[in-house]
Each structure stands twice: as structure tokens, then as C-alpha cells.
Motif scaffolding. Structure first.
Motif, PDB file in Angstrom:
ATOM      1  N   GLY A   1      -2.877   1.506  -2.808  1.00  0.00           N
ATOM      2  CA  GLY A   1      -2.347   2.932  -2.750  1.00  0.00           C
ATOM      3  C   GLY A   1      -2.888   4.149  -2.135  1.00  0.00           C
ATOM      4  O   GLY A   1      -4.845   3.652  -2.872  1.00  0.00           O
ATOM      5  N   HIS A   2      -2.607   4.838  -1.587  1.00  0.00           N
ATOM      6  CA  HIS A   2      -3.739   5.961  -1.394  1.00  0.00           C
ATOM      7  C   HIS A   2      -2.982   7.439  -1.733  1.00  0.00           C
ATOM      8  O   HIS A   2      -1.953   7.536  -1.404  1.00  0.00           O
ATOM      9  CB  HIS A   2      -4.602   5.668  -0.931  1.00  0.00           C
ATOM     10  CG  HIS A   2      -5.363   7.113  -0.454  1.00  0.00           C
ATOM     11  ND1 HIS A   2      -7.362   7.123  -0.866  1.00  0.00           N
ATOM     12  CD2 HIS A   2      -5.324   8.534   0.080  1.00  0.00           C
ATOM     13  CE1 HIS A   2      -7.190   7.482  -0.824  1.00  0.00           C
ATOM     14  NE2 HIS A   2      -6.735   9.374  -0.415  1.00  0.00           N
ATOM     15  N   GLU A   3      -2.689   8.315  -2.477  1.00  0.00           N
ATOM     16  CA  GLU A   3      -2.177   9.592  -2.354  1.00  0.00           C
ATOM     17  C   GLU A   3      -2.899  10.300  -1.451  1.00  0.00           C
ATOM     18  O   GLU A   3      -3.711  10.820  -1.766  1.00  0.00           O
ATOM     19  CB  GLU A   3      -2.190  10.051  -4.149  1.00  0.00           C
ATOM     20  CG  GLU A   3      -1.639   9.819  -4.846  1.00  0.00           C
ATOM     21  CD  GLU A   3      -0.080   9.692  -5.000  1.00  0.00           C
ATOM     22  OE1 GLU A   3       0.207  10.088  -4.110  1.00  0.00           O
ATOM     23  OE2 GLU A   3       0.269   9.056  -5.696  1.00  0.00           O
TER      24      GLU A   3
ATOM     25  N   HIS B   1       0.980  -1.250   0.266  1.00  0.00           N
ATOM     26  CA  HIS B   1      -0.001   0.168   0.090  1.00  0.00           C
ATOM     27  C   HIS B   1       1.040   1.855  -0.205  1.00  0.00           C
ATOM     28  O   HIS B   1       0.469   1.911  -0.782  1.00  0.00           O
ATOM     29  CB  HIS B   1      -0.984  -0.108   1.327  1.00  0.00           C
ATOM     30  CG  HIS B   1      -2.062   0.630   1.319  1.00  0.00           C
ATOM     31  ND1 HIS B   1      -1.856   1.959   1.666  1.00  0.00           N
ATOM     32  CD2 HIS B   1      -3.440   0.831   0.704  1.00  0.00           C
ATOM     33  CE1 HIS B   1      -3.380   2.808   0.993  1.00  0.00           C
ATOM     34  NE2 HIS B   1      -3.724   2.278   0.622  1.00  0.00           N
TER      35      HIS B   1
ATOM     36  N   ASN C   1       2.027   1.930  -3.803  1.00  0.00           N
ATOM     37  CA  ASN C   1       0.918   2.274  -4.602  1.00  0.00           C
ATOM     38  C   ASN C   1       1.537   2.527  -5.492  1.00  0.00           C
ATOM     39  O   ASN C   1       1.238   3.084  -6.349  1.00  0.00           O
ATOM     40  CB  ASN C   1       1.322   3.789  -4.140  1.00  0.00           C
ATOM     41  CG  ASN C   1      -0.758   4.183  -4.911  1.00  0.00           C
ATOM     42  OD1 ASN C   1      -1.048   3.828  -4.832  1.00  0.00           O
ATOM     43  ND2 ASN C   1      -0.347   5.592  -4.555  1.00  0.00           N
TER      44      ASN C   1
END
Length: 748
Positions: A740-742, A27, A30
Motif C-alpha cells: 500500500g502507500h500512505e 492496496h 495497506n
């Protein structure tokens, strides 16, 4: 640029005891587009959510509900604002309680306002009658109806009824009250009479006094509602950053906790497959190795080629990149059935050989996701491509070609420095001010179209339809052809040649795709046939074969005189046509193309004239060029007026019609700017009153031309979508969605 980012299919295999660490690391990277496990492997089942997943999902729903109630969005948060998420539960509960109380109170007040408004509408009706409320209800022997209707129709109906002993009708400007003593129901007697009835409130007193009382109550409710709205707005201001940060944190936790649902698992081990950009596989493998170590195996199963939608085959040049963390390797054959053999003797054991059996890779069958590779300049034009569909992994990405040709078509059609500057300013304003990436890209496209419009404006020597180069006695490079037939015909031929080249590019791209996907035979039959037909037909048309039956501006037969566009026309370079033999060979190639096409999907042969029709479709470029130039000419003619002399057509910028007539010029139209009292402004002579009155006409006229000029974009994009894309582009690629996450509101 023409191909998407190269993708590699990867496999991550490990023991259940390290799955949480693997999820956390993946994660943070990403990087991996996870392939959801489809349940097809024997002995493997989709995993279960991690502990606490339900609680996280519940909190996330609560946060999003609060954000919806408060109407929170990213514009409510300052980029520099920091958020403390050390103890979010208590603050979230405090915010939730306050929001629910205020929202409930707001709903109550809004409901009360609606009730008051309904009562006011009715009370104003009663006030219109001028009858006290206690006189409209409470009778034992009388029926009373109050509403809106036609008093005369009501009286006539009641007078004709045998059941009515006595009645009276009172009316105001729009209201009516009916009192009647009768056997039966007054409503039954008035069936068929248009009347809208209202419920009479069991109140007493003057209706006007009740109206005033209701209006005072309404003001009080509105004031209280404003207070509640202010409190909600203050709460939104104080909690927006916290809510957005908490939502982001919970979203990340939810992604992590639900990730095992996408894995293939046994009691002791797991396998996750996915796609990563090939040039970042080493980063993934080394990071996982550093974080987890020997309890995990990472393998690059294959590198997707562009020759078969990327799903079943691979390139065989991955040996240097295929070392897994435990010494695994990428094999050369993809198998889409069966499943990995596993050993589940202990918690630390992992799937044997990363999901490989013998010499074969056993992998989930899916196409690689698509990451379009375009520069910052060309990237906005992806908006126009994805408006049709995202390109497949096996397809050419037409963004770069669209970037080169679409603005060229548009600039050619508009070709004006003034309009181009306005398009640039409009596009730049959209790009600079709008947060939405899609709309910002649209603004960048508009600005780019404006730059090409300016470039062609210099070549045509035009500013808002005025030929400014003439003021300095300079001949422009090109003329639009609005008053010169030779140029107009030239642009028709140029448009056809541009279409010919453009369509060739499309067919060639399709030929390469078909060759890579299905082999030479299919490429020749399904695409090579069209290439033969397209080029054979137009070589024949531009040849001297049967020249007497062709327009002289296209091909001039021996002994004929006149303008031939490619020979002695404005852009001519001495080309008098392909030799007759070449033309006959071209005609033969056209017929051969039809014959080859029949060998494949024969029904396509009924469209054998497509190479002619689609190429001629590009003449719309010239049509819009002349139409837009004509509209700008009309606006300028209306304002400035014009005259002719031995040199041709001119607008009247420097003197009045009277002066031109004295000089022996022929006046076409005097122009609004030349009407009224003669005055001189620098070197200009004009009529004061007419100029002032004509300025709004001039401005509005050019705004209309500017707006209608937008149709040039429609025509240009139509050529791209229908004529060009049809030759090679289908779309339907899978969007790359990395696990994943920005982060925007929180820090890792």
C-alpha cells in the motif's frame, strides 16, 4: 512492549478474473506484507504485470528525472495546496519540454562560463607579459612558448644548447615567453626544465583589452544564466505540487501493476501469501469478502509464535479467527515443501482449499516481519535499538529497557540542573524543527536525557557545578564524591551493583529466548551456566568468606573498623555481607557454571571471567561522574575562586579574597571575578574588570564541559550495546512493509 506485534500468515486465493480487484482492495487496506512467490510450487508460476505497467514505469522515471533537475522536495509544497490530476499527460509533457530546453540552455551557459574562465586565466598570463598577442604566434622561422616557469633555468638551458642559434626570454611576475631560432623543437630543448605551457590564441591586440572583452562577455553569460535559473525556479514553484502528486499517483499505480509478479499463478487462478497483524486479520477477511465475495477465499494459515523465529510453527489458538471467506480453516501443521493442488477447468475456479492438501497447510517458508510495539514515549528509543539492528520476531525488543536504563545512567553521570535544562532545550529544538523522523527521535532522546539530568541535579544540589543548596544551608540527598572519598567509593560499589542487576536482566531474557526456541537443556547449558557464574561470583565477593583478603569498604571482617559502603557508608543500610557459608555456595555455583558451560560450546569457558570484567565495566559510570564534576569544578574555581574553612571547600560568591583572609579563611585561588576594582552587586562583592574579562572564560568553559558531557552518552550506550545487548540480543529482523502507500499529495 518486549515482544513485537503478533503476526498471522494469510493466504488469499482466487480466480484470475478478480485479481485486479483483489490488488486494488489490498492496496487500499495497506495491511498485507506480501511474501514473494519463490517458484517452488509445481504448476504455479510468478504472475505477469498488469496491462499498462511499462507505460506507468516510464512516466514515473520521467517525473523523477524532472524532479531531480528542478531539485524538487516536499518542502516546496504547501500542505494546503491542491492539485488537479484530471489530465496529467499534457501538462507533464509541457513541463518536460520546458525543463529540457531550460536545462540544456543552462548547461550551454555553464560550459561557456568555464571556457571564458579558462581563457581569462590564460589571457591574464599574457597580459602579465605585456606583449601583444599577434607577436606570440604566426612565425615561420621562430618557435614560441608561453607559460609559467623559471626564466633563469630556461636561459641557462638554451644557452648551453648547440642546436639553438638565437633566443630571447621575456618574463612577467609569474609568466614567461620564450622565442628561439633553432634546429629542432623548442619543447624538446626544454625537456627537464620545470615549465607549464599554454596554448596561444590566434588573436591580435593588447591582452588587457582581451581580458576586458572576456570579462564583459562573462557578465553577459552570468546574467543570462541567472535568467535561466530564475525561469527554472519559477517552473519549480509552479509545478512542484503537481510533480509530487503525480509521482505519488504513479508510484501507487506501479505498485499495483507489478503486484502479480509476487503472486503464484496458473492460467486461471492465483494465490498470494503474506503477513498481517493478527488483530487485523478479521478486517482483511471481511473487507475482501465485502468487495469480491464468493470468488475469493481468505485463510489465516497460522499465527506465528515467538518460539522459533515464527517461521515453522504456530500457536494452536487460532480456531476462532481462522474462518476463511468460503469457510476455510487454519490447520495446525506447517509444511515447507510441495505445493497447492489446483483445478484449472474454468476461469472462475480457484486453487483447491486455499493452498491446502489434506490435513496440511502448504505455505511459503519465511519469517514474519517485525512491528515493534512501543508507546509514544518510548518509541524514539527504537532509534538506538535499530542502530544495532531490528529485533528478530523471536527476540525480546530491548527498547523499553533502554528507555529505563540509558537515561538513568546518563543522568547519574551528569547530574546538574543547568546542564540538564540545556540538554532539554537542545533536544526539544531538534525534535520540533527537524522533519526527519530519525533526527527528531534523536532530539526526543536528548530531551529525555536532559530531564533525568535535571532530576539527578536536584538530588546532587548542583547548577552548572555550583552547590546551590549550600546557599540555603540545605544538605543535598547525594554528593558526587569529588571532594568526599566515602561518596566516591560508594558510587563505585553502586555502579557494580547496577551492572550486576543489569547483566542479570540480559541473561534472564536470553534464558527465556533459548528455552522457547531450543528447550530447557540448551537454555541451561548456554545461558543458565552464565547466570550461575555471574551470581555465584558476586555473591561470593559480597560475602564474608575470605573477608581478610577483600577491601574493607566492600566486606568488613570481624574486629575490623572503617567505612563499609553497604553497612555504615553514606547509603549504608546495615548490610555487613552475606554469611560465609552463602559465599562458599556462591563460589561453588561459579565453578558449577563453568562445568555446565563446558558441556555445550566448551570454548566459551575461556571467557569465564566475563561476569567479573563486564560487571566492573559499569564503574565507568562513576569515573565519568567524577571527571565531569571535576571539569565543572575547575571552570567555577577559575572564575569565582575558592577558600576553605572548618566546614570545608567553598566558592567565593559573596565577598572578595581580602575579606575572606581577614575572616581567617584560607584562599585556594582568588578567581577571575575577584580581580580589579571592588564593586557590590546585590549581595555579591566582586572585581569589576576581572568579572567582565572572566565571563567569556566562564561561558566557554561550561560549553566545553557540556560538550564533553556528551561522552557520558557514549559510555552509557556502550554499556547497553556491548555489556547488555551481548547477553541476549542479535537483531536481524525483517521490516514490516505493507502493500500500500500512505498518500500525502493526493486523495484516494
Amino acid at each position: 512492549m518486549l515482544r513485537p506485534e503478533r503476526m498471522s500468515k494469510i493466504s488469499v486465493t482466487g480466480a484470475q478474473s478478480v485479481m485486479s480487484e483483489v490488488i486494488e482492495t489490498m492496496h487500499e487496506l495497506n495491511l498485507v506484507h506480501i511474501t514473494d512467490y519463490d517458484g517452488s510450487w509445481d504448476g504455479f508460476e510468478p504472475g505477469d504485470s498488469l496491462e499498462g505497467a511499462d507505460e506507468v514505469s516510464s512516466q514515473l522515471v520521467t517525473v523523477r528525472a524532472i524532479e531531480s533537475t528542478l531539485d524538487v522536495d516536499e518542502s516546496d509544497v504547501s500542505p494546503a495546496e491542491t492539485v488537479d490530476l484530471d489530465d496529467p499527460d499534457s501538462r507533464l509533457e509541457e513541463i518536460r519540454t520546458s525543463v529540457n530546453e531550460l536545462d540544456d540552455r543552462r548547461d550551454e551557459l555553464r560550459s561557456r562560463l568555464r571556457d571564458i574562465d579558462e581563457q581569462l586565466d590564460q589571457m591574464e598570463l599574457f597580459a602579465d607579459l605585456g606583449i601583444d598577442l599577434d607577436l606570440l604566434w604566426g612565425y615561420d622561422s621562430l618557435d614560441v612558448i608561453v607559460g609559467e616557469g623559471d626564466p633563469d633555468a630556461i636561459e641557462s638551458t638554451l644557452a648551453d644548447s648547440d642546436s639553438v642559434e638565437a633566443f630571447d626570454v621575456f618574463s612577467g611576475e609569474g609568466s614567461v615567453a620564450v622565442f628561439a631560432k633553432l634546429d629542432g623543437s623548442l619543447e624538446d630543448e626544454l625537456v627537464g626544465v620545470p615549465i607549464t605551457t599554454y596554448q596561444v590564441p590566434e588573436e591580435s591586440g593588447d591582452p588587457e583589452s582581451n581580458v576586458e572583452s572576456l570579462e564583459r562577455e562573462r557578465q553577459q553569460v552570468e546574467a543570462e544564466l541567472d535568467t535561466v535559473e530564475s525561469e527554472l525556479e519559477a517552473l519549480k514553484h509552479d509545478s512542484a505540487a503537481f510533480l509530487l502528486a503525480l509521482e505519488e499517483q504513479l508510484t501507487i499505480e506501479a505498485q499495483k501493476s507489478e503486484a502479480p509478479l509476487r503472486f503464484a499463478t496458473t492460467e486461471h487462478s492465483f494465490i498470494v501469501e503474506g503477513w498481517v497483524p493478527s488483530n487485523r486479520y478479521d478486517e482483511l477477511a471481511s473487507t475482501l469478502d465485502a468487495e469480491i465475495g464468493d470468488q475469493l477465499e481468505v485463510a489465516e494459515l497460522k499465527r506465528a509464535s515467538y518460539t522459533n523465529h515464527g517461521g515453522l510453527h504456530e500457536d494452536h489458538d487460532t480456531e476462532d479467527h481462522a474462518e476463511a471467506t468460503d469457510g476455510g480453516h487454519a490447520d495446525e501443521t506447517a509444511v515447507t515443501d510441495g505445493g497447492p493442488a489446483t483445478t484449472d477447468d474454468a476461469d472462475e475456479q480457484v486453487a483447491t482449499d486455499g493452498g491446502r492438501t489434506g490435513d496440511e497447510i502448504v505455505t511459503l517458508d519465511d519469517d514474519p516481519p517485525v512491528i515493534q510495539r512501543n508507546s509514544k514515549i518510548t518509541n524514539p528509543f527504537e532509534l538506538l535499538v535499530t542502530a544495532v539492528n531490528r529485533p528478530k520476531y523471536s527476540e525480546f525488543d530491548p527498547t523499553i529497557i533502554l528507555f529505563l536504563t540509558f537515561p538513568l545512567f546518563f543522568g547519574f553521570m551528569i547530574g546538574d540542573i543547568g546542564y540538564g535544562l540545556l540538554y532539554v532545550l537542545l533536544g526539544y529544538g531538534i525534535w520540533k524543527k527537524v522533519d526527519s523522523e530519525a533526527i527528531a527521535n534523536f532530539g526526543a532522546i536528548v530531551a529525555w536525557l536532559g530531564l533525568w539530568t535535571i532530576l539527578f541535579g536536584f538530588l546532587y544540589g548542583e547548577v552548572l557545578g555550583l552547590h546551590f543548596l549550600e546557599w540555603y544551608h540545605i544538605e543535598p540527598v547525594f554528593h558526587k564524591g569529588i571532594s568526599d572519598t566515602e561518596w566516591a567509593i560508594t558510587w563505585l560499589v553502586v555502579a557494580v551493583i547496577v551492572g550486576w542487576v543489569h547483566l542479570n536482566v540480559g541473561y534472564i531474557l536470553n534464558f527465556v529466548e533459548e528455552f522457547q526456541l531450543h528447550g530447557a537443556k540448551t537454555a541451561v547449558v548456554e545461558v543458565g551456566s552464565w547466570l550461575l557464574m555471574l551470581n555465584g561470583l558476586w555473591v561470593f565477593i559480597f560475602s564474608k568468606a575470605f573477608s581478610l583478603s577483600k577491601p574493607t569498604f566492600l566486606v568488613r571482617a570481624s574486629g575490623q573498623e572503617g567505612m563499609m559502603v553497604l553497612d555504615n557508608g553514606p547509603l549504608g543500610f546495615g548490610f555487613t555481607g552475606f554469611p560465609e557459608l552463602v559465599g562458599l555456595i556462591g563460589l561453588g555455583a561459579f565453578v558449577l557454571g563453568i562445568a555446565i558451560l563446558i558441556m555445550g560450546p566448551w570454548y566459551e569457558a575461556v571467557e569465564f571471567l566475563v561476569p567479573l570484567a563486564h560487571t566492573l565495566s559499569y564503574t565507568r559510570l562513576t569515573a565519568v561522574l567524577l571527571a565531569k564534576a571535576g571539569m565543572a569544578l575547575a571552570v567555577n574555581l577559575l572564575y569565582f575562586g575558592a577558600y576553605t574553612d572548618e566546614e570545608g571547600f567553598h566558592f567565593m560568591h559573596t565577598s572578595t579574597p581580602g575579606h575572606k583572609e581577614e575572616a581567617g579563611k584560607e584562599i585556594i585561588f582568588g578567581g577571575l571575578s575577584n580581580m580589579g576594582s571592588d564593586i557590590s552587586v546585590w549581595t555579591l562583592e566582586l572585581g569589576l574588570e576581572g568579572a567582565l574579562l572572566g565571563i567569556p572564560v566562564y561561558i566557554v568553559g561550561h560549553i566545553v564541559v557540556l560538550a564533553i558531557g556528551g561522552t557520558a552518552a557514549i559510555q552509557a550506550i556502550r554499556l547497553e550495546y556491548f555489556e547488555f545487548f551481548e547477553k541476549f540480543y542479535e537483531g536481524g529482523g525483517k521490516t514490516y512493509e505493507s502493500f500500500g502507500h500512505e498518500t500525502r499529495y493526493t486523495e484516494t
